[in-house]
Design an enzyme around this catalytic site. Structure first.
Site, PDB file in Angstrom:
ATOM      1  CB  CYS A  48      47.419  48.132  41.500  1.00  0.00           C
ATOM      2  SG  CYS A  48      47.599  46.474  41.795  1.00  0.00           S
ATOM      3  CE1 TYR A 179      41.634  44.455  46.371  1.00  0.00           C
ATOM      4  CE2 TYR A 179      43.755  43.961  47.752  1.00  0.00           C
ATOM      5  CZ  TYR A 179      42.994  44.619  46.841  1.00  0.00           C
ATOM      6  OH  TYR A 179      43.839  45.611  46.241  1.00  0.00           O
TER       7      TYR A 179
END
Length: 341
Positions: A48, A179
């Site tokens: 992440c 994203y």
């Protein structure tokens, strides 16, 4: 980091869910959480980028002895982040199998996302905060009494407005922009994100063509935030998220800048390309239904000379680099040039 941001969204654009738990751990404990050595456990996924910020800052500031570290499996199940990398599938300090258990201890009614990074209060087992943006700022400013000798000032007061301005552009268009492109549900939404991303990319490349770091002449919070996206770009975002105007390795300025940081103690020694690739390619089954994980790109280039020192600058200012990471915290796989990278 969650896998789908806001799964309830009905719009064509990806919407990142806000951090739900935003208590702060401070020097004076004004939120009820004083900065104390040994009290909190930092839970991260090495896959992440948001959690990786906390990993880097913790290393740079020398907070390893003050804040213990838990690393979750890069693959999730229906209960989200799990401690299957640990013996018996439980975190040895918190005694839990899933990070969600710390969320439930904080709020038994919580039915939202389970995200990393997370700081958990060890005595109570309760989540304190999952506010990724504030966590690193507080580590830099509220934990100073526990910083190592020679720790850099990652958020110097005279430069905070400029750091915040640069970081906001990076966040909106690049950190989150990948994203917005990768999870777009329409061609129009994807193209908007793509154009904004590479407009920001070009601004950063121009800015860094004449200066070693984003703000001032030392590493700051702004560099940490940019690095964690750049280090994932060719391995994941270029292909998996369709951010494919060019690769990082094809931009002479940003590629050299990223290598400079990667080779700086505290940055590259927190990176695990294996975790990064396995998470994105195997968890995002709506994008990659086969779950096939690519073998490339070749990570050995991260060790190539960058020559950024010719621009001047002092990575740690008047401070010093951190020492080597503890053996148990070195990523076992996925390092530059390592098998499986």
């Amino acid at each position: 980091m969650t896998t789908v941001g806001n799964p309830g969204s009905t719009t064509a654009e990806y919407e990142r869910a806000p951090s739900r738990f935003t208590d702060r751990i401070t020097a004076d404990g004004r939120d009820g959480w004083p900065a104390e050595a040994g009290r909190y456990r930092l839970v991260v996924s090495r896959a992440c980028p948001w959690a990786s910020r906390a990993l880097v800052v913790r290393r740079l500031l020398g907070l390893e002895d003050a804040i213990s570290l838990a690393v979750v499996d890069p693959l999730q199940d229906e209960r989200s982040w799990r401690f299957t990398l640990d013996p018996d599938g439980r975190d040895p300090v918190l005694g839990i199998a899933f990070l969600g258990e710390a969320y439930a201890a904080r709020d038994p009614g919580h039915d939202g996302g389970i995200s990393v990074p997370a700081l958990v209060d060890v005595p109570s087992g309760r989540l304190v905060t999952n506010d990724y943006a504030q966590i690193t700022l507080d580590l830099a400013t509220e934990w100073t009494a526990l910083h190592r000798e020679g720790a850099p000032d990652l958020y110097p007061e005279p430069l905070r407005d400029e750091i915040d301005e640069v970081a906001e552009d990076v966040h909106r268009n690049l950190n989150n922009g990948v994203y917005l492109a990768g999870f777009a549900k329409s061609q129009r939404a994807y193209e908007r994100a793509y154009r904004n991303l590479f407009a920001c990319w070009d601004r950063l490349s121009e800015r860094l063509s004449t200066r070693r770091y984003l703000v001032g002449d030392t590493i700051t919070e702004a560099d940490v935030r940019l690095f964690t996206t750049l280090v994932r770009f060719d391995a994941v975002y270029h292909g998996h998220f369709k951010c494919n105007r060019n690769k990082l390795a094809e931009d002479p300025v940003l590629w050299a800048y990223a290598r400079d940081l990667f080779q700086t103690p505290g940055f590259g020694d927190t990176v695990d390309f294996d975790h990064i690739k396995r998470h994105y390619y195997r968890v995002h089954t709506d994008i990659n239904p086969t779950q096939v994980v690519p073998l490339g790109p070749d990570a050995s280039g991260w060790s190539a000379p960058h020559h950024r020192e010719e621009l001047g600058g002092r990575p740690f200012g008047d401070g010093t680099p951190p020492g080597p990471p503890a053996a148990e915290e070195v990523p076992p796989r996925g390092r530059a040039g390592a098998p499986g990278a």
